[in-house]
Scaffold this motif. Structure first.
Motif, short mmCIF file in Angstrom:
data_model
loop_
_atom_site.label_atom_id
_atom_site.label_comp_id
_atom_site.label_asym_id
_atom_site.label_seq_id
_atom_site.Cartn_x
_atom_site.Cartn_y
_atom_site.Cartn_z
N VAL A 152 50.16 31.00 38.11
CA VAL A 152 48.65 31.78 38.39
C VAL A 152 47.26 30.85 38.60
N PHE A 153 47.60 29.91 38.46
CA PHE A 153 47.01 28.75 39.00
C PHE A 153 46.49 28.14 40.55
N ARG A 154 47.70 28.47 41.60
CA ARG A 154 47.83 27.94 42.95
C ARG A 154 48.59 29.28 43.29
N HIS A 155 48.53 30.25 42.28
CA HIS A 155 49.04 31.69 43.59
C HIS A 155 48.63 32.95 42.62
N ARG A 156 47.45 33.03 42.72
CA ARG A 156 45.93 34.30 42.13
C ARG A 156 46.77 35.19 42.53
N PRO A 157 48.00 36.67 41.67
CA PRO A 157 47.99 37.53 42.11
C PRO A 157 47.68 38.64 42.98
N SER A 193 46.67 47.51 28.43
CA SER A 193 47.91 46.64 29.77
C SER A 193 46.83 45.51 30.80
N LEU A 194 46.31 47.03 30.87
CA LEU A 194 45.49 46.65 32.17
C LEU A 194 44.94 45.06 32.35
N GLN A 195 44.26 45.34 30.53
CA GLN A 195 43.21 43.68 30.98
C GLN A 195 43.69 43.17 30.67
N LEU A 196 45.33 42.71 29.49
CA LEU A 196 45.68 41.93 28.88
C LEU A 196 46.49 41.66 30.79
N ILE A 197 46.65 41.86 31.61
CA ILE A 197 47.08 41.82 33.04
C ILE A 197 46.40 40.96 33.97
N ASN A 198 44.98 41.45 33.76
CA ASN A 198 43.73 41.05 34.14
C ASN A 198 43.97 39.53 33.98
N PHE A 199 43.78 39.19 32.08
CA PHE A 199 43.38 38.25 31.70
C PHE A 199 44.41 36.82 32.49
N TRP A 200 45.87 37.96 32.32
CA TRP A 200 47.30 37.19 32.90
C TRP A 200 46.44 36.59 34.72
N GLN A 201 46.48 37.10 35.30
CA GLN A 201 46.18 37.01 36.43
C GLN A 201 44.90 36.16 36.81
N ASP A 202 44.21 36.09 36.03
CA ASP A 202 42.63 35.38 36.29
C ASP A 202 42.62 34.01 34.91
N VAL A 203 43.93 33.74 35.04
CA VAL A 203 43.96 32.61 33.61
C VAL A 203 42.55 31.27 34.38
N ALA A 204 42.64 30.81 35.85
CA ALA A 204 41.92 29.46 35.98
C ALA A 204 40.90 30.13 36.19
#
Length: 277
Positions: free
Chosen positions: A251-256, A152-163
Motif C-alpha cells: 500500500v506504500f506504492r499502490h494505494r488502492p 470494517s470500513l474504518q479499518l479498511i481505510n486505515f490499511w489503505q492509507d498506511v503511508a
C-alpha cells in the motif's frame, strides 16, 4: 451531492429516497468538515481542538433550540438541526464523532485491537447508527450489524492509507500486531514491503473482511434502494481489500482506489448478493 474528498462509498446517491438525501447530506457535511479540522491544513493542535470545541458548543446550542452564535457554523448546524428534529436523531452520536476527531489530534498510536475498535466505535459506528434511525430500522441486532460494517470500513481505510497516515505521524495498526509480526515503525517509514509486512497486512485484511461479512446481512434487511446502497458500500469495501491483496499488500506504492471498472464489479457483486438471497 458534491463531495470534495475521495470516498470509498456513495454519499447521498441517487439510490437513496429523495426525502433522505437532505438529512444524509447534513450528517456528511458535519462529519466531513469536523474530520478535516482534525486532519487537514497546518493549524496547531491547540487551534484544532479549539475549533472542534466550537462545534461542540454549536451542537449543544442546536440541541437546546438556541441560536448558533458562530455565524460561520450557523447554516451547517441549522441544517443538521432540522434533520435531528425531523427524524429524532440521537445527538450523542454526533458528540461521539467529535470526540473521535478530537482524539485524532493528539493520539497517534494504538496499543491493541480493542483500543482501536473503541476509536471506531466513535469515529465510524455513529454514522451507521444515525442512518438506521433515518431508515427507521433500529430493531433487533441491526445496530450490531451496522457497527460491524462501519468499523470494517474504518479499518479498511486505515490499511489503505498506511503511508498517508504515516506522513501525519499516525500508526493505526495496533502495536501488539506490529510486535507479533516483527514490524517496526522504521519499516513503515522506509515503506518496506517484505514478508513480515505482507504477513501483517494479510492478517489485518482478513480481520476487516470477516467483520464486513458479519455485518453484510443487514443490507438484505433494508428495503428497496436503501438496501441497494448499503450493498454497494459493502461490496466497495470488500473490493478495496481485494485490491490490497492484488498489490501484494504494498500500500506504500499502490494505494488502492476505486475506479470505473471497480464499480462495475461492485455493482455485479451487490446484484449477486441480492439474487443469492
Amino acid at each position: 451531492m458534491p463531495v470534495d474528498h475521495y470516498e470509498n462509498f456513495p454519499v447521498a446517491s441517487f439510490l437513496l429516497p429523495a426525502r433522505l438525501r437532505e438529512p444524509v447530506e447534513a450528517i456528511y457535511v458535519f462529519a466531513r468538515s469536523a474530520d478535516d479540522i482534525a486532519d487537514e491544513g497546518d493549524a496547531t493542535a491547540v487551534m484544532r481542538l479549539a475549533r472542534l470545541n466550537d462545534y461542540r458548543n454549536a451542537l449543544n446550542a442546536m440541541e437546546r433550540g438556541e441560536t448558533i452564535r458562530d455565524a460561520t457554523l450557523a447554516p451547517m448546524f441549522e441544517r443538521l438541526g432540522r434533520a435531528v428534529r425531523e427524524f429524532d436523531l440521537p445527538v450523542q452520536l454526533l458528540r461521539d464523532l467529535l470526540d473521535a476527531f478530537s482524539q485524532d489530534v493528539g493520539k497517534t498510536r494504538y496499543a491493541d485491537f480493542p483500543e482501536l475498535l473503541d476509536y471506531c466505535r466513535r469515529s465510524a459506528n455513529p454514522v451507521g447508527r444515525l442512518l438506521l434511525h433515518l431508515y427507521d430500522r433500529t430493531e433487533g441486532d441491526n445496530f450490531h450489524l451496522s457497527d460491524c460494517i462501519c468499523s470494517s470500513l474504518q479499518l479498511i481505510n486505515f490499511w489503505q492509507d498506511v503511508a498517508v497516515d504515516w506522513r501525519k505521524d499516525r500508526i493505526y495498526i495496533p502495536h501488539e500486531d506490529l510486535v507479533r509480526f516483527g514490524v517496526e515503525a522504521s519499516d513503515i517509514e522506509a515503506a518496506r514491503c517484505d514478508e513480515r509486512w505482507r504477513a501483517l497486512l494479510a492478517f489485518e485484511v482478513k480481520r476487516a473482511r470477516a467483520m464486513m461479512l458479519e455485518g453484510a446481512p443487514l443490507a438484505l434487511r433494508l428495503p428497496g434502494r436503501v438496501g441497494w446502497e448499503l450493498r454497494l458500500v459493502i461490496a466497495g469495501g470488500l473490493r478495496i481489500l481485494d485490491c490490497i491483496e492484488s498489490a501484494g499488500y504494498d500500500v506504500f506504492r499502490h494505494r488502492p482506489v476505486l475506479g470505473k471498472t471497480d464499480w462495475v464489479r461492485i455493482a455485479w457483486r451487490a446484484l449477486f448478493q441480492e439474487k443469492k438471497q
